[in-house]
Design a protein around this motif. Structure first.
Motif, mmCIF file in Angstrom:
data_model
loop_
_atom_site.group_PDB
_atom_site.id
_atom_site.type_symbol
_atom_site.label_atom_id
_atom_site.label_comp_id
_atom_site.label_asym_id
_atom_site.label_seq_id
_atom_site.Cartn_x
_atom_site.Cartn_y
_atom_site.Cartn_z
ATOM 1 N N UNK A 1 40.206 18.529 -20.785
ATOM 2 C CA UNK A 1 41.195 17.450 -20.777
ATOM 3 C C UNK A 1 40.596 16.066 -20.542
ATOM 4 N N UNK B 1 40.976 -6.900 -34.994
ATOM 5 C CA UNK B 1 40.847 -6.720 -33.548
ATOM 6 C C UNK B 1 39.419 -7.001 -33.104
ATOM 7 N N UNK C 1 40.617 -16.953 -21.274
ATOM 8 C CA UNK C 1 40.438 -17.395 -22.670
ATOM 9 C C UNK C 1 41.794 -17.380 -23.378
ATOM 10 N N UNK C 2 41.891 -18.042 -24.523
ATOM 11 C CA UNK C 2 43.159 -18.041 -25.253
ATOM 12 C C UNK C 2 43.541 -16.658 -25.788
ATOM 13 N N UNK C 3 42.585 -15.735 -25.822
ATOM 14 C CA UNK C 3 42.841 -14.375 -26.273
ATOM 15 C C UNK C 3 43.925 -13.727 -25.441
ATOM 16 N N UNK C 4 43.925 -14.270 -24.288
ATOM 17 C CA UNK C 4 44.370 -13.766 -23.003
ATOM 18 C C UNK C 4 43.441 -12.653 -22.564
ATOM 19 N N UNK D 1 56.178 24.705 -38.866
ATOM 20 C CA UNK D 1 55.670 23.722 -37.917
ATOM 21 C C UNK D 1 56.280 22.351 -38.105
ATOM 22 N N UNK E 1 57.264 26.282 -30.887
ATOM 23 C CA UNK E 1 58.473 26.040 -31.686
ATOM 24 C C UNK E 1 58.436 26.723 -33.048
ATOM 25 N N UNK E 2 57.225 26.913 -33.583
ATOM 26 C CA UNK E 2 57.185 27.488 -34.920
ATOM 27 C C UNK E 2 57.639 28.931 -34.911
ATOM 28 N N UNK F 1 43.830 17.947 -27.125
ATOM 29 C CA UNK F 1 42.822 17.622 -26.125
ATOM 30 C C UNK F 1 41.784 18.730 -26.065
ATOM 31 N N UNK G 1 42.062 -7.452 -20.815
ATOM 32 C CA UNK G 1 42.424 -8.040 -22.107
ATOM 33 C C UNK G 1 43.862 -7.680 -22.410
ATOM 34 N N UNK H 1 38.949 -10.748 -33.188
ATOM 35 C CA UNK H 1 39.703 -11.419 -32.115
ATOM 36 C C UNK H 1 39.054 -11.187 -30.764
ATOM 37 N N UNK H 2 38.607 -9.950 -30.531
ATOM 38 C CA UNK H 2 38.010 -9.644 -29.242
ATOM 39 C C UNK H 2 36.679 -10.345 -29.067
ATOM 40 N N UNK I 1 51.175 -10.483 -28.211
ATOM 41 C CA UNK I 1 51.833 -10.667 -29.508
ATOM 42 C C UNK I 1 51.853 -9.377 -30.309
ATOM 43 N N UNK I 2 50.749 -8.622 -30.252
ATOM 44 C CA UNK I 2 50.720 -7.367 -31.003
ATOM 45 C C UNK I 2 51.746 -6.400 -30.466
ATOM 46 N N UNK J 1 37.331 -14.198 -28.945
ATOM 47 C CA UNK J 1 38.358 -14.556 -27.962
ATOM 48 C C UNK J 1 39.413 -15.496 -28.529
ATOM 49 N N UNK J 2 39.797 -15.300 -29.778
ATOM 50 C CA UNK J 2 40.902 -16.075 -30.321
ATOM 51 C C UNK J 2 42.194 -15.561 -29.749
ATOM 52 N N UNK J 3 43.242 -16.344 -29.940
ATOM 53 C CA UNK J 3 44.545 -15.900 -29.465
ATOM 54 C C UNK J 3 44.987 -14.704 -30.287
ATOM 55 N N UNK J 4 45.702 -13.819 -29.614
ATOM 56 C CA UNK J 4 46.173 -12.589 -30.244
ATOM 57 C C UNK J 4 47.043 -12.916 -31.456
ATOM 58 N N UNK J 5 46.853 -12.196 -32.548
ATOM 59 C CA UNK J 5 47.634 -12.358 -33.776
ATOM 60 C C UNK J 5 47.417 -13.708 -34.458
ATOM 61 N N UNK K 1 59.249 21.560 -37.581
ATOM 62 C CA UNK K 1 60.414 21.361 -36.731
ATOM 63 C C UNK K 1 60.023 20.817 -35.367
ATOM 64 N N UNK K 2 58.851 20.236 -35.244
ATOM 65 C CA UNK K 2 58.414 19.746 -33.940
ATOM 66 C C UNK K 2 58.328 18.237 -33.950
ATOM 67 N N UNK L 1 39.543 14.092 -26.645
ATOM 68 C CA UNK L 1 40.108 14.874 -27.734
ATOM 69 C C UNK L 1 39.093 15.859 -28.256
#
Lengths: 611, 211
Positions: free
Chosen positions: A139, A322, B81-84, A122, B146-147, A135, B31, A325-326, B35-36, A329-333, A124-125, A142
């Motif tokens: 569908x 995350x 917001x600044x978060x965007x 397996x 494939x296996x 899934x 949202x 930040x969410x 940057x990420x 509402x701070x700026x991303x990163x 080789x995939x 998951x």
């Protein structure tokens, strides 16, 4: 291969050269346990401190046993049954016990190789099948079982093993596992076809390839982020553990099983040697290389585990970042892994009320490092998860599984040789049956018996066999081997044997070990093992999706009928030792009234000792 | 005259703002994590990018909704917001005070999700519509797993090897037997170091001297 000459004397097969013989012994000793058991023991028993009991056990228990087996095999030039019959007819049962244990261990060991083959096919995939959840049926999302655990857990327990919730539910034969098992036995058979001439050649590859792969992994692993954490964690010595007797017990047991003594395979291999060969040097070499391999293998393993812990820690942190930040509402990163603590402190000061509303998970690198695993869990779950994170995962997966397969295959050679050589030496098979056919029949019988491991509950049965067949019977056999040679054959005769083979008599160290130290250590280990096992009703971890705390494994006690089978597995191989002794005693008493039957080991009429 | 126009503009924008508010029943929160997703290549979020978003959404409504001519002005955005992150609502092109139903907006966004994502060089994870989960891709199921191919290759080789080795050893044995039968009278070279002494004068149907 021994050819039947017109005169009827069969020449014993020989190794092509000394290197082939050494490589085969090393390959037999170095097996899966060096890779997935030793690093785990090192980790849980205080890293570098574990090396002390390990080395002591190697010097006083492992190498003397190894030397003994290689010496008697080389001197008496027969498989395990013939050798023990020669030493003393009362000890004939030892050979039968070795043969039975080799057969039983070979059954489940090759099943593990079948699992390795499955993962190898397996690999080789793209993407690797254990990297993502499949899934569900309609569908919309998951698969539930996969989401609750992890994709690698799901792939191992559901798609590979199709495991049942407990050992009593048999499940059906998994056809894919049967196919893989057939492949494993076929590959074994093709290596065995020509006897030791084909094994010797196969060993050039299977015994050396793992070292190559380990080196490649070492170089790759040391460049991964987090490798240093893993290595530090592994090797930081915790001297306190030396006070725990369990550590000494596990060190002795690990050395014992790691060197693959008492299977009869080493006796068989050395019986094909030239008579005058320095087996003392061989024994020391094999023992040292085996331990060195264990230590060498633990370095890349732990670098990769450190990398995995580091990755898990980073994901945990990123989830927290995350969430923060969410929510705010701070700026991303703005918040990164590095300044995370500053931010949390700042937020605690300014808006602690809001902070409590955010669902932050505790991320502790130490906790991720503590998630240790050994055995199949290490190889098929933990390591496969780590490989998925590495760039070029297919290559690493393929290399890893080929390495595992080579390691296991070279050990399997010893197991099967421990079964075939006694069969040949006992001459139970008529001469007109070719050797290839006997090997084929043995492989076929083993394959059919091992089909129990391919059903849904197969993994539980492998654990039963692994824990009970591959432990107590071997300890008992080894103990009787030591005492049989030291006291049955006599240290004087044995010293003469060694003088004949190597040109010098064994020194006081060896004599002290064989006569006192090693049997004593073995006895202590055996008794402690039995006592610890007997203290609690044995239980086993099960994978039960219906369990409340799923994905944690549920511990269930073995049902009574399984317990009975366990007892049978422990007792059956070693029952032949007393049975044969009693039988021979009775025979000699009966014959004594009629004629003279010698229990003297040197006048054994059944076998011809070649001089 | 000017103040009338200004009054109207102010009123209409105030009207629009009333339609769009955080938590609006017919609106969605968006949202973005630029940057990420893009790291060094990240672009700055400004008015122009917002204009692109509104235009993309208008495109989505035009194509996948009722076919009316939605315009950029029909997509109203608020609470940036600044978060965007921001909320948006979609007004009907026929009546600016009417909001388009939530479900129609959701359907349009779902169907054009990949177009919206690629307009911003983002993915389903980094451009989120809160409340509209991305549809999962159906897995690609190859005809032969494939296996099985890998297995077939390996086992084909092993099987061929077994057959070859067995046949070669059988052929060897037959050849040796034939050689042995041809030399019924003489010594063969194989009897080099044997203990049996072959006595030629007694050569009969028993070529083997029993030990």
């Amino acid at each position: 291969m021994g050819e039947a000459k017109d005169s009827g004397v069969e020449e014993r097969p020989k190794w092509d050269n000394k290197f082939q013989y050494l490589l085969t012994c090393i390959g037999f000793a170095v097996g899966l346990g060096n890779v997935w058991r030793f690093p785990y023991l090192c980790q849980i028993y205080g890293g570098g401190a574990f090396l002390i009991p390990y080395m002591i056990a190697l010097v006083f228990e492992g190498i003397p046993l190894l030397y003994l087996e290689l010496a008697i095999g080389q001197r008496l030039r027969m498989g395990s049954i013939g050798v023990w019959n020669s030493i003393s007819p009362l000890l004939g049962g030892l050979g039968i016990a070795s043969m039975l244990v080799s057969f039983l261990v070979g059954l489940f060991y090759n099943t593990i190789l079948a699992w390795v083959l499955w993962y190898f096919f397996h690999s080789f995939q793209n993407p690797l099948p254990w990297s993502q959840c499949p899934l569900n049926d309609n569908l919309t999302g998951f698969n539930v079982e996969c989401v609750k655990s992890t994709p690698s857990n799901y792939f191992w327990y559901r798609e590979t093993l199709n495991i049942t919730p407990d050992i009593e539910t048999n499940g059906s034969l998994n056809w894919w596992m049967v196919v893989c098992l057939a492949s494993a036995w076929s590959i074994l058979y093709i290596c065995f076809i020509k006897g030791i001439s084909s094994i010797g050649k196969a060993m050039y590859v299977t015994a050396t390839f793992p070292y190559l792969v380990l080196t490649i992994f070492l170089i790759r692993a040391l460049t991964l982020p987090g490798a240093a954490d893993g290595l530090l964690y592994l090797f930081t010595p915790d001297w306190e553990v030396l006070k725990n007797p369990q550590v000494w017990l596990d060190a002795a047991t690990q050395i014992f099983f790691s060197l693959s003594v008492a299977f009869g395979g080493l006796i068989a291999f050395s019986s094909y040697n030239a008579e005058k060969n320095n087996c003392e040097r061989d024994a020391v070499l094999v023992g040292v290389i085996n331990s060195a391999t264990s230590i060498y293998a633990s370095i890349p393993i732990f670098s990769i585990l450190g990398f995995k812990a580091n990755t898990a820690y980073n994901s945990c942190m990123k989830e927290n970042i995350l969430a923060l930040t969410n929510h705010f509402e701070f700026s991303d990163q703005n918040i990164t892994v590095d300044n995370y603590d500053h931010w949390v402190e700042y937020l605690n000061r300014t808006s602690s009320g809001e902070l409590t509303r955010v669902d932050l998970k505790p991320c502790d690198l130490q906790e991720f490092l503590d998630q240790s695993a050994s055995g199949t869990g290490l190889a098929f779950i933990v390591f496969t998860e780590a490989v998925v994170e590495m760039p070029g995962s297919q290559i690493w997966a393929i290399l890893f599984f080929i390495m595992l397969f080579s390691l296991g295959l070279s050990s399997m050679f010893g197991q099967i040789e421990g079964v075939l050589t006694p069969i040949n030496d006992l001459k139970v098979v008529p001469k007109w049956i070719p050797h290839e056919l006997v090997t084929g029949v043995v492989c076929l019988i083993s394959f059919l018996t091992a089909l129990i491991f391919t059903q849904g509950s197969g993994n539980y049965w492998v654990e039963v066999f692994n824990s009970y067949v591959g432990s107590v019977p071997l300890l008992i056999i080894a103990f009787f081997e030591l005492t049989g040679v030291a006291y049955g054959r006599g240290m004087k005769t044995f010293s003469e044997d060694i003088y004949f083979m190597t040109g010098k008599r064994p020194n006081i160290f060896w004599k002290a070990c064989w006569m006192v130290i090693s049997p004593l250590m073995l006895l202590v280990v055996l008794v402690a093992y039995v006592v610890i096992q007997a203290q609690k009703h044995p239980s086993y971890p099960t994978w039960n999706p219906a369990y409340d705390l799923f994905p944690k494994t549920e511990d269930k006690p073995y049902p009574d009928w399984v317990f009975a089978i366990i007892i049978l597995l422990c007792v059956l191989p070693v029952i032949s030792i007393p049975l044969v002794a009693i039988y021979r005693l009775i025979c000699s008493r009966i014959k004594k009234s009629g004629g003279h039957v010698d229990l003297n080991p040197n006048s054994n009429g059944g076998f011809e000792v070649e001089t | 005259m000017l103040w009338k126009v200004l009054l109207l503009l102010g009123l209409s924008s105030a009207w629009a703002q009333k339609l769009c508010s955080p938590g609006a029943s017919d609106g969605y929160k968006v949202r973005l994590s630029i940057n990420s997703a893009l790291g060094d290549q990240a672009y700055v979020w400004n008015e122009n990018e917002m204009f692109l978003f509104r235009a993309t959404l208008a495109f989505a409504m035009r194509t996948y909704s009722d076919g009316q001519e939605y315009d950029v002005a029909n997509v109203v955005v608020c609470d940036e917001t600044p978060r965007v992150s921001f909320w948006f609502v979609v007004t009907s092109p026929l009546d600016a005070s009417l909001l388009v139903d939530k479900r129609r907006v959701e359907e349009a966004v779902r169907k054009s999700r990949s177009r919206i994502n690629s307009a911003f060089l983002l993915t389903d994870d980094t451009l989120e519509f809160i409340g509209i989960p991305p549809t999962l891709e159906a897995p690609v199921a190859p005809d032969t797993p494939p296996w099985l191919i890998a297995f077939g290759v390996v086992m084909g080789g092993v099987g061929a090897g077994i057959v070859v080795l067995l046949v070669s050893s059988v052929v060897q044995k037959i050849r040796k037997k034939r050689d042995g039968e041809e030399e019924t009278g003489g010594k063969t070279e194989n009897e080099a170091a044997s203990d049996a002494i072959y006595n030629m004068s007694f050569s009969d149907d028993e070529p083997v001297t029993q030990m």
